[in-house]
Design a protein around this motif. Structure first.
Motif, PDB file in Angstrom:
ATOM      1  N   LEU A 186       0.834  -1.198   0.000  1.00 52.74           N
ATOM      2  CA  LEU A 186       0.000   0.000   0.000  1.00 52.74           C
ATOM      3  C   LEU A 186       0.869   1.249   0.000  1.00 52.74           C
ATOM      4  CD1 LEU A 186      -2.714   1.468   0.295  1.00 52.74           C
ATOM      5  CD2 LEU A 186      -2.544   1.135   2.773  1.00 52.74           C
ATOM      6  N   VAL A 187       1.945   1.211   0.773  1.00 49.16           N
ATOM      7  CA  VAL A 187       2.839   2.365   0.857  1.00 49.16           C
ATOM      8  C   VAL A 187       3.462   2.671  -0.497  1.00 49.16           C
ATOM      9  CG1 VAL A 187       5.053   3.148   1.778  1.00 49.16           C
ATOM     10  CG2 VAL A 187       3.358   2.144   3.306  1.00 49.16           C
ATOM     11  N   ALA A 188       4.050   1.657  -1.135  1.00 57.08           N
ATOM     12  CA  ALA A 188       4.721   1.873  -2.426  1.00 57.08           C
ATOM     13  C   ALA A 188       3.753   2.384  -3.478  1.00 57.08           C
ATOM     14  CB  ALA A 188       5.380   0.576  -2.886  1.00 57.08           C
ATOM     15  N   ASN A 189       2.551   1.843  -3.480  1.00 57.39           N
ATOM     16  CA  ASN A 189       1.566   2.268  -4.473  1.00 57.39           C
ATOM     17  C   ASN A 189       1.083   3.688  -4.230  1.00 57.39           C
ATOM     18  OD1 ASN A 189       1.583  -0.151  -5.963  1.00 57.39           O
ATOM     19  ND2 ASN A 189       0.166  -1.123  -4.525  1.00 57.39           N
ATOM     20  N   LEU A 190       0.957   4.083  -2.969  1.00 58.17           N
ATOM     21  CA  LEU A 190       0.591   5.468  -2.672  1.00 58.17           C
ATOM     22  C   LEU A 190       1.704   6.425  -3.102  1.00 58.17           C
ATOM     23  CD1 LEU A 190      -1.087   5.167   0.859  1.00 58.17           C
ATOM     24  CD2 LEU A 190      -2.219   5.707  -1.309  1.00 58.17           C
ATOM     25  N   LEU A 191       2.948   6.033  -2.865  1.00 54.08           N
ATOM     26  CA  LEU A 191       4.078   6.871  -3.259  1.00 54.08           C
ATOM     27  C   LEU A 191       4.095   7.096  -4.765  1.00 54.08           C
ATOM     28  CD1 LEU A 191       6.919   5.372  -1.031  1.00 54.08           C
ATOM     29  CD2 LEU A 191       5.841   7.612  -0.748  1.00 54.08           C
ATOM     30  N   LYS A 192       3.821   6.064  -5.520  1.00 50.59           N
ATOM     31  CA  LYS A 192       3.812   6.179  -6.988  1.00 50.59           C
ATOM     32  C   LYS A 192       2.726   7.122  -7.473  1.00 50.59           C
ATOM     33  CE  LYS A 192       5.616   1.487  -7.609  1.00 50.59           C
ATOM     34  NZ  LYS A 192       5.298   0.097  -8.029  1.00 50.59           N
ATOM     35  N   LEU A 193       1.691   7.290  -6.652  1.00 50.92           N
ATOM     36  CA  LEU A 193       0.578   8.170  -7.017  1.00 50.92           C
ATOM     37  C   LEU A 193       0.755   9.584  -6.472  1.00 50.92           C
ATOM     38  CD1 LEU A 193      -2.273   5.579  -6.352  1.00 50.92           C
ATOM     39  CD2 LEU A 193      -1.557   6.451  -8.593  1.00 50.92           C
ATOM     40  N   GLY A 194       1.924   9.856  -5.908  1.00 48.37           N
ATOM     41  CA  GLY A 194       2.230  11.209  -5.470  1.00 48.37           C
ATOM     42  C   GLY A 194       1.848  11.542  -4.050  1.00 48.37           C
ATOM     43  N   LYS A 218      -5.521  -7.873  -5.896  1.00 52.65           N
ATOM     44  CA  LYS A 218      -6.664  -7.189  -6.508  1.00 52.65           C
ATOM     45  C   LYS A 218      -6.987  -5.901  -5.763  1.00 52.65           C
ATOM     46  CE  LYS A 218      -8.831 -11.350  -8.419  1.00 52.65           C
ATOM     47  NZ  LYS A 218     -10.045 -12.213  -8.431  1.00 52.65           N
ATOM     48  N   VAL A 219      -6.939  -5.963  -4.432  1.00 55.09           N
ATOM     49  CA  VAL A 219      -7.202  -4.762  -3.639  1.00 55.09           C
ATOM     50  C   VAL A 219      -6.153  -3.693  -3.921  1.00 55.09           C
ATOM     51  CG1 VAL A 219      -7.292  -3.813  -1.294  1.00 55.09           C
ATOM     52  CG2 VAL A 219      -8.451  -5.963  -1.810  1.00 55.09           C
ATOM     53  N   GLN A 220      -4.889  -4.107  -4.030  1.00 52.98           N
ATOM     54  CA  GLN A 220      -3.810  -3.144  -4.225  1.00 52.98           C
ATOM     55  C   GLN A 220      -3.834  -2.490  -5.596  1.00 52.98           C
ATOM     56  OE1 GLN A 220      -1.906  -1.787  -1.934  1.00 52.98           O
ATOM     57  NE2 GLN A 220      -3.141  -3.032  -0.544  1.00 52.98           N
ATOM     58  N   LYS A 221      -4.613  -3.033  -6.517  1.00 57.74           N
ATOM     59  CA  LYS A 221      -4.779  -2.377  -7.815  1.00 57.74           C
ATOM     60  C   LYS A 221      -5.748  -1.203  -7.724  1.00 57.74           C
ATOM     61  CE  LYS A 221      -3.879  -6.455 -10.709  1.00 57.74           C
ATOM     62  NZ  LYS A 221      -4.464  -7.434 -11.670  1.00 57.74           N
ATOM     63  N   ASN A 222      -6.635  -1.245  -6.736  1.00 58.73           N
ATOM     64  CA  ASN A 222      -7.704  -0.244  -6.658  1.00 58.73           C
ATOM     65  C   ASN A 222      -7.665   0.629  -5.414  1.00 58.73           C
ATOM     66  OD1 ASN A 222      -9.204  -1.149  -9.098  1.00 58.73           O
ATOM     67  ND2 ASN A 222      -9.471  -3.025  -7.908  1.00 58.73           N
ATOM     68  N   LEU A 223      -7.273   0.055  -4.257  1.00 62.92           N
ATOM     69  CA  LEU A 223      -7.307   0.806  -3.007  1.00 62.92           C
ATOM     70  C   LEU A 223      -6.398   2.034  -3.029  1.00 62.92           C
ATOM     71  CD1 LEU A 223      -8.146   1.199  -0.054  1.00 62.92           C
ATOM     72  CD2 LEU A 223      -6.389  -0.470   0.589  1.00 62.92           C
ATOM     73  N   PRO A 224      -5.123   1.920  -3.413  1.00 67.96           N
ATOM     74  CA  PRO A 224      -4.268   3.116  -3.411  1.00 67.96           C
ATOM     75  C   PRO A 224      -4.807   4.212  -4.334  1.00 67.96           C
ATOM     76  CG  PRO A 224      -2.957   1.118  -3.619  1.00 67.96           C
ATOM     77  CD  PRO A 224      -4.371   0.708  -3.807  1.00 67.96           C
ATOM     78  N   ILE A 225      -5.350   3.816  -5.477  1.00 65.06           N
ATOM     79  CA  ILE A 225      -5.914   4.810  -6.400  1.00 65.06           C
ATOM     80  C   ILE A 225      -7.107   5.502  -5.758  1.00 65.06           C
ATOM     81  CG2 ILE A 225      -7.083   5.100  -8.620  1.00 65.06           C
ATOM     82  CD1 ILE A 225      -5.402   2.776  -9.690  1.00 65.06           C
ATOM     83  N   ALA A 226      -7.964   4.723  -5.092  1.00 64.58           N
ATOM     84  CA  ALA A 226      -9.136   5.311  -4.434  1.00 64.58           C
ATOM     85  C   ALA A 226      -8.713   6.328  -3.385  1.00 64.58           C
ATOM     86  CB  ALA A 226      -9.980   4.210  -3.805  1.00 64.58           C
ATOM     87  N   ILE A 227      -7.687   5.983  -2.593  1.00 71.53           N
ATOM     88  CA  ILE A 227      -7.215   6.898  -1.551  1.00 71.53           C
ATOM     89  C   ILE A 227      -6.601   8.150  -2.162  1.00 71.53           C
ATOM     90  CG2 ILE A 227      -5.499   7.183   0.283  1.00 71.53           C
ATOM     91  CD1 ILE A 227      -5.971   4.243   1.021  1.00 71.53           C
ATOM     92  N   ALA A 228      -5.714   7.963  -3.143  1.00 75.12           N
ATOM     93  CA  ALA A 228      -5.023   9.103  -3.756  1.00 75.12           C
ATOM     94  C   ALA A 228      -6.009  10.030  -4.465  1.00 75.12           C
ATOM     95  CB  ALA A 228      -3.963   8.604  -4.730  1.00 75.12           C
ATOM     96  N   ASP A 229      -6.963   9.464  -5.192  1.00 76.06           N
ATOM     97  CA  ASP A 229      -7.947  10.302  -5.890  1.00 76.06           C
ATOM     98  C   ASP A 229      -8.811  11.076  -4.896  1.00 76.06           C
ATOM     99  OD1 ASP A 229      -7.003   9.429  -8.298  1.00 76.06           O
ATOM    100  OD2 ASP A 229      -8.659   8.047  -8.714  1.00 76.06           O
TER     101      ASP A 229
END
Length: 350
Positions: A77-85, A331-342
């Motif tokens: 989750l951390v790495a994916n959030l970082l990639k989204l800024g 599957k969650v990690q494909k969508n959860l970080p995007i949902a949080i970042a957006d």
């Protein structure tokens, strides 16, 4: 298949790699920015140039270790959030010892969390930051946001218990809330043990699903582990499950009695060091995320939050997984970080 597993096991490559390679658990580079007692505040190294202007602080539970949100590559989750800024900070509670027995909820919420938020605010010259509370850390974050609404710009809670007197979930029954029963004598436990042994508490969690967690998962492991990568992933998860810190005795006493047994959070009766906690004081936007198949925090417990807050900017989202699946499901990690970042990005300028 079984021959390959036996050969890998015999060579000892799996266990040696788990012991020797730190990057197998907690894969994202980070730096320590603050330390108080056994608590460490980390900042994960940003990976993109265009960061959201307001950083987020992850507050995890006292049970188990927070590296579950950064357990492995592609499921972090951390790495994916970082990639989204998203600029990510995290509190590591450490491993309490006998000297920490007398730590209270006041020490954790008005002390450690508040001090860590002040550090992040000072580093970024801000008056507010974003807060992401997970499980028990989400409950702590609700309490903090009630006490210090001026310091929290946006609040995200994930798999967070709010109503502790639901009729769903064996954990509520075990803790003694059902029909007002006191199945667990908290005072006797703490007066006898001091701190609560992490291994004992972890055993209680495993006994909520004894066959699935004690037998079935190992059978499935043998049936499906046909590669070294899958085997290492399994043992990485096992390492986290059994990496169970002790819990400070007085904090456990307060948490079990005030939340599980008395359900004071939603009754408006909770006080921390004389300061009342009222959920209606939470005035910032709230994003409530829950797991549809959660056996530790039933969805109905998390969804109760909407009844007790008065803000209009309230968002709820769910994922078809269990409690742990929220952290490690691909599957969650494909969508959860995007949902949080957006969700954060929309509120960035407000």
């Amino acid at each position: 298949m079984f021959t390959e597993i036996a050969e890998l096991w015999q060579r000892g490559e799996i266990f040696s790699r788990l012991r020797e390679e730190d990057n197998l658990i907690g894969v994202t580079p980070k730096e320590e920015v603050y330390r108080e007692d056994k608590v460490i505040l980390y900042r994960f190294i940003p990976q993109v140039k265009n960061l959201l202007s307001t950083p987020i602080l992850i507050v995890y539970a006292l049970v188990n270790r927070p590296y579950i949100v950064d357990l492995q590559e592609k499921r972090s989750l951390v790495a994916n959030l970082l990639k989204l800024g998203v600029d990510v900070y995290l509190i590591d509670w450490g491993y309490p010892t006998r000297i920490d027995r007398w730590l209270t909820l006041d020490d954790y919420i008005n002390g450690y969390i508040n001090n860590c938020i002040d550090v992040v605010c000072d580093r970024h010259n801000l008056e507010q930051i974003n807060l992401l509370g997970i499980c028990q850390g989400g409950t702590f974050s609700l309490c903090y946001s009630s006490l210090y609404p001026e310091k929290v710009k946006n609040l995200i809670v994930m798999v967070t218990p709010v109503d502790f007197h639901t009729q769903e979930g064996l954990l509520n029954v075990w803790s003694g809330c059902t029909l007002g029963a006191k199945a667990l004598d908290v005072d006797l436990a703490i007066n006898t043990l001091g701190n609560v042994p992490g291994d004992w508490l972890n055993f209680q969690f495993l006994m909520l699903k004894p066959f699935q967690l004690g037998v079935e998962k190992y059978i499935k492991f043998l049936e499906s582990s046909d590669s070294e990568e899958k085997i290492i992933n399994f043992f990485r998860m096992e390492k986290w499950i059994f990496d169970s810190p002790d819990l400070a005795g007085e904090t456990f006493r307060q948490y079990m009695k005030d939340f599980y047994q008395e359900n004071k959070l939603i009754k408006g009766q909770l006080e921390i060091e004389g300061n009342p906690i009222h959920l209606e004081n939470i005035r910032m936007p709230v994003f409530n995320i829950y797991a549809e198949q959660d056996h530790l925090v039933p969805p109905i417990s998390s969804l109760a939050l909407e009844k007790y807050i008065t803000i209009s900017d309230y968002t709820v989202s769910s994922f078809p997984v269990g409690h742990i699946g929220m952290y490690v499901s691909s599957k969650v990690q494909k969508n959860l970080p995007i949902a949080i970042a957006d969700w954060l990005r929309i509120r960035e300028e407000n």
